[in-house]
Design a protein around this motif. Sequence first.
Motif, PDB file in Angstrom:
ATOM      1  N   GLY A   8      47.945  90.639 129.086  1.00  0.00           N
ATOM      2  CA  GLY A   8      48.546  91.208 130.282  1.00  0.00           C
ATOM      3  C   GLY A   8      50.044  90.959 130.393  1.00  0.00           C
ATOM      4  N   ARG A   9      50.501  89.787 129.937  1.00  0.00           N
ATOM      5  CA  ARG A   9      51.919  89.441 130.069  1.00  0.00           C
ATOM      6  C   ARG A   9      52.613  89.111 128.761  1.00  0.00           C
ATOM      7  NH1 ARG A   9      51.827  84.483 134.035  1.00  0.00           N
ATOM      8  NH2 ARG A   9      50.088  83.927 132.679  1.00  0.00           N
ATOM      9  N   LEU A  10      51.877  88.948 127.689  1.00  0.00           N
ATOM     10  CA  LEU A  10      52.422  88.393 126.456  1.00  0.00           C
ATOM     11  C   LEU A  10      52.158  89.267 125.241  1.00  0.00           C
ATOM     12  CD1 LEU A  10      50.998  84.797 127.027  1.00  0.00           C
ATOM     13  CD2 LEU A  10      53.343  85.559 127.493  1.00  0.00           C
ATOM     14  N   VAL A  11      52.961  89.036 124.214  1.00  0.00           N
ATOM     15  CA  VAL A  11      52.712  89.601 122.889  1.00  0.00           C
ATOM     16  C   VAL A  11      52.570  88.417 121.940  1.00  0.00           C
ATOM     17  CG1 VAL A  11      53.658  90.977 120.999  1.00  0.00           C
ATOM     18  CG2 VAL A  11      54.022  91.701 123.368  1.00  0.00           C
ATOM     19  N   ASN A  65      49.111  81.967 112.324  1.00  0.00           N
ATOM     20  CA  ASN A  65      49.888  81.516 113.479  1.00  0.00           C
ATOM     21  C   ASN A  65      50.453  82.716 114.211  1.00  0.00           C
ATOM     22  OD1 ASN A  65      50.116  78.458 113.358  1.00  0.00           O
ATOM     23  ND2 ASN A  65      50.582  79.049 111.250  1.00  0.00           N
ATOM     24  N   PHE A  66      50.535  82.581 115.522  1.00  0.00           N
ATOM     25  CA  PHE A  66      51.120  83.619 116.360  1.00  0.00           C
ATOM     26  C   PHE A  66      52.268  83.025 117.169  1.00  0.00           C
ATOM     27  CE2 PHE A  66      46.695  84.973 115.920  1.00  0.00           C
ATOM     28  CZ  PHE A  66      46.833  86.321 115.599  1.00  0.00           C
ATOM     29  N   VAL A  67      53.385  83.731 117.185  1.00  0.00           N
ATOM     30  CA  VAL A  67      54.445  83.429 118.132  1.00  0.00           C
ATOM     31  C   VAL A  67      53.974  83.971 119.475  1.00  0.00           C
ATOM     32  CG1 VAL A  67      56.757  84.153 118.857  1.00  0.00           C
ATOM     33  CG2 VAL A  67      56.350  83.436 116.496  1.00  0.00           C
ATOM     34  N   VAL A  68      54.078  83.174 120.514  1.00  0.00           N
ATOM     35  CA  VAL A  68      53.777  83.634 121.869  1.00  0.00           C
ATOM     36  C   VAL A  68      55.103  84.122 122.439  1.00  0.00           C
ATOM     37  CG1 VAL A  68      52.906  83.000 124.144  1.00  0.00           C
ATOM     38  CG2 VAL A  68      51.928  81.928 122.088  1.00  0.00           C
ATOM     39  N   GLU A  69      55.184  85.409 122.669  1.00  0.00           N
ATOM     40  CA  GLU A  69      56.428  86.011 123.122  1.00  0.00           C
ATOM     41  C   GLU A  69      56.261  86.575 124.529  1.00  0.00           C
ATOM     42  OE1 GLU A  69      58.474  89.930 121.630  1.00  0.00           O
ATOM     43  OE2 GLU A  69      59.046  88.251 120.332  1.00  0.00           O
ATOM     44  N   LEU A  70      57.193  86.226 125.383  1.00  0.00           N
ATOM     45  CA  LEU A  70      57.250  86.778 126.729  1.00  0.00           C
ATOM     46  C   LEU A  70      58.288  87.891 126.697  1.00  0.00           C
ATOM     47  CD1 LEU A  70      56.419  86.639 129.719  1.00  0.00           C
ATOM     48  CD2 LEU A  70      58.234  84.926 130.036  1.00  0.00           C
ATOM     49  N   PRO A  71      57.877  89.148 126.900  1.00  0.00           N
ATOM     50  CA  PRO A  71      58.842  90.245 126.841  1.00  0.00           C
ATOM     51  C   PRO A  71      60.036  89.984 127.759  1.00  0.00           C
ATOM     52  CG  PRO A  71      56.626  91.123 126.853  1.00  0.00           C
ATOM     53  CD  PRO A  71      56.506  89.637 127.115  1.00  0.00           C
ATOM     54  N   ASN A 100      52.926  75.557 133.431  1.00  0.00           N
ATOM     55  CA  ASN A 100      52.326  75.735 134.765  1.00  0.00           C
ATOM     56  C   ASN A 100      52.386  77.171 135.277  1.00  0.00           C
ATOM     57  OD1 ASN A 100      51.741  72.919 135.029  1.00  0.00           O
ATOM     58  ND2 ASN A 100      53.908  72.587 135.426  1.00  0.00           N
ATOM     59  N   ARG A 101      52.368  78.136 134.367  1.00  0.00           N
ATOM     60  CA  ARG A 101      52.371  79.542 134.773  1.00  0.00           C
ATOM     61  C   ARG A 101      51.214  80.319 134.138  1.00  0.00           C
ATOM     62  NH1 ARG A 101      58.786  80.367 134.036  1.00  0.00           N
ATOM     63  NH2 ARG A 101      58.171  82.440 133.397  1.00  0.00           N
ATOM     64  N   GLY A 102      50.300  79.595 133.471  1.00  0.00           N
ATOM     65  CA  GLY A 102      49.125  80.234 132.888  1.00  0.00           C
ATOM     66  C   GLY A 102      49.362  80.939 131.566  1.00  0.00           C
ATOM     67  N   PHE A 103      50.565  80.810 131.013  1.00  0.00           N
ATOM     68  CA  PHE A 103      50.865  81.512 129.764  1.00  0.00           C
ATOM     69  C   PHE A 103      50.005  81.021 128.597  1.00  0.00           C
ATOM     70  CE2 PHE A 103      55.306  82.178 131.609  1.00  0.00           C
ATOM     71  CZ  PHE A 103      55.066  83.500 131.939  1.00  0.00           C
ATOM     72  N   MET A 104      49.827  79.707 128.476  1.00  0.00           N
ATOM     73  CA  MET A 104      49.070  79.221 127.320  1.00  0.00           C
ATOM     74  C   MET A 104      47.590  79.512 127.454  1.00  0.00           C
ATOM     75  SD  MET A 104      49.089  78.396 124.295  1.00  0.00           S
ATOM     76  CE  MET A 104      50.831  78.168 124.058  1.00  0.00           C
ATOM     77  N   SER A 105      47.052  79.493 128.660  1.00  0.00           N
ATOM     78  CA  SER A 105      45.646  79.884 128.823  1.00  0.00           C
ATOM     79  C   SER A 105      45.452  81.315 128.342  1.00  0.00           C
ATOM     80  CB  SER A 105      45.224  79.774 130.288  1.00  0.00           C
ATOM     81  OG  SER A 105      45.211  78.437 130.702  1.00  0.00           O
ATOM     82  N   GLU A 106      46.381  82.174 128.704  1.00  0.00           N
ATOM     83  CA  GLU A 106      46.321  83.584 128.321  1.00  0.00           C
ATOM     84  C   GLU A 106      46.458  83.752 126.803  1.00  0.00           C
ATOM     85  OE1 GLU A 106      49.048  87.460 129.443  1.00  0.00           O
ATOM     86  OE2 GLU A 106      48.815  85.912 130.960  1.00  0.00           O
ATOM     87  N   LYS A 141      38.517  75.608 130.163  1.00  0.00           N
ATOM     88  CA  LYS A 141      38.524  76.968 130.710  1.00  0.00           C
ATOM     89  C   LYS A 141      38.027  77.988 129.676  1.00  0.00           C
ATOM     90  CE  LYS A 141      42.025  78.837 133.339  1.00  0.00           C
ATOM     91  NZ  LYS A 141      43.406  79.289 133.569  1.00  0.00           N
ATOM     92  N   LEU A 142      38.328  77.734 128.403  1.00  0.00           N
ATOM     93  CA  LEU A 142      37.923  78.638 127.327  1.00  0.00           C
ATOM     94  C   LEU A 142      36.513  78.370 126.808  1.00  0.00           C
ATOM     95  CD1 LEU A 142      41.260  78.832 125.324  1.00  0.00           C
ATOM     96  CD2 LEU A 142      40.360  80.445 127.007  1.00  0.00           C
ATOM     97  N   GLY A 143      35.857  77.340 127.326  1.00  0.00           N
ATOM     98  CA  GLY A 143      34.485  77.055 126.920  1.00  0.00           C
ATOM     99  C   GLY A 143      34.339  75.949 125.891  1.00  0.00           C
ATOM    100  N   PHE A 144      35.437  75.289 125.518  1.00  0.00           N
ATOM    101  CA  PHE A 144      35.350  74.159 124.595  1.00  0.00           C
ATOM    102  C   PHE A 144      34.704  72.984 125.321  1.00  0.00           C
ATOM    103  CE2 PHE A 144      38.570  76.656 122.541  1.00  0.00           C
ATOM    104  CZ  PHE A 144      38.537  76.317 121.197  1.00  0.00           C
ATOM    105  N   THR A 145      33.915  72.212 124.584  1.00  0.00           N
ATOM    106  CA  THR A 145      33.296  71.012 125.136  1.00  0.00           C
ATOM    107  C   THR A 145      33.680  69.812 124.282  1.00  0.00           C
ATOM    108  OG1 THR A 145      31.268  71.401 123.873  1.00  0.00           O
ATOM    109  CG2 THR A 145      31.329  72.241 126.135  1.00  0.00           C
ATOM    110  N   GLU A 146      33.746  68.656 124.923  1.00  0.00           N
ATOM    111  CA  GLU A 146      34.088  67.431 124.206  1.00  0.00           C
ATOM    112  C   GLU A 146      32.948  67.039 123.277  1.00  0.00           C
ATOM    113  OE1 GLU A 146      35.556  64.246 126.676  1.00  0.00           O
ATOM    114  OE2 GLU A 146      36.717  65.661 127.895  1.00  0.00           O
ATOM    115  N   ILE A 147      33.309  66.697 122.039  1.00  0.00           N
ATOM    116  CA  ILE A 147      32.298  66.293 121.054  1.00  0.00           C
ATOM    117  C   ILE A 147      32.542  64.888 120.515  1.00  0.00           C
ATOM    118  CG2 ILE A 147      31.667  68.636 120.375  1.00  0.00           C
ATOM    119  CD1 ILE A 147      33.503  68.254 117.895  1.00  0.00           C
ATOM    120  N   GLY A 148      33.602  64.232 120.993  1.00  0.00           N
ATOM    121  CA  GLY A 148      33.873  62.878 120.542  1.00  0.00           C
ATOM    122  C   GLY A 148      35.349  62.548 120.636  1.00  0.00           C
TER     123      GLY A 148
END
Length: 192
Positions: A8-11, A65-71, A100-106, A141-148
């Motif tokens: 929605g906000r990133l490339v 690897n992906f560069v996270v780019e904000l247009p 703190n703007r949700g960019f990395m979650s996205e 948030k992405l569904g990862f669970t702690e395994i150790g």
Amino acid sequence: MDATLTTGRLVLRQPVMADAPRLSRLLDNFAVAGNLSRVPYPYRLSDAKWWLRLWRADSPAADTNFVVELPGEGLIGIVGLHADTPGTVIGYWLGEPYWNRGFMSEAAAACVDWYMGTTDADALHCGAFHFNKASLAIQRKLGFTEIGTSTRLCLARGEEVRHIDTQLTRTAWTTRQALATAATTGAQKENR
């Protein structure tokens, strides 16, 4: 693998040598580098150029690897995949001005969805140093669970640090995808 993802906000695009100055400027910050295992501090332009020379368009999905780019702003972070002891691991970082703007979650969600949709992997691994609550929140948030827990060398800190290990199974990812689709379908029905 040469791929570009759009959210929605990133490339999310492949890295290029022209990214080196901005990459080094954002990573030459202990608040960022001190949360990562494989990044030295201080982080110099030569470090960025060395890392960028490693990228190959013909790399497999598990080594992309992906560069996270904000247009309008350019590179704001990196999200990528690499082989590690438990299997394929997703790692990421974001420049401090963009926290703190949700960019990395996205961005991380897009990378996870791309990887799971591109491969037949049973799981994807991740984790964070015990003090990195923001990264662990993204993973949950992405569904990862702690395994150790384990210890990992943090190059920026120059010491072994306790690491919380997480995993996302294909089953958990498929469930998250189904719930997201159901929520979208429900919202569309309400708007009719």
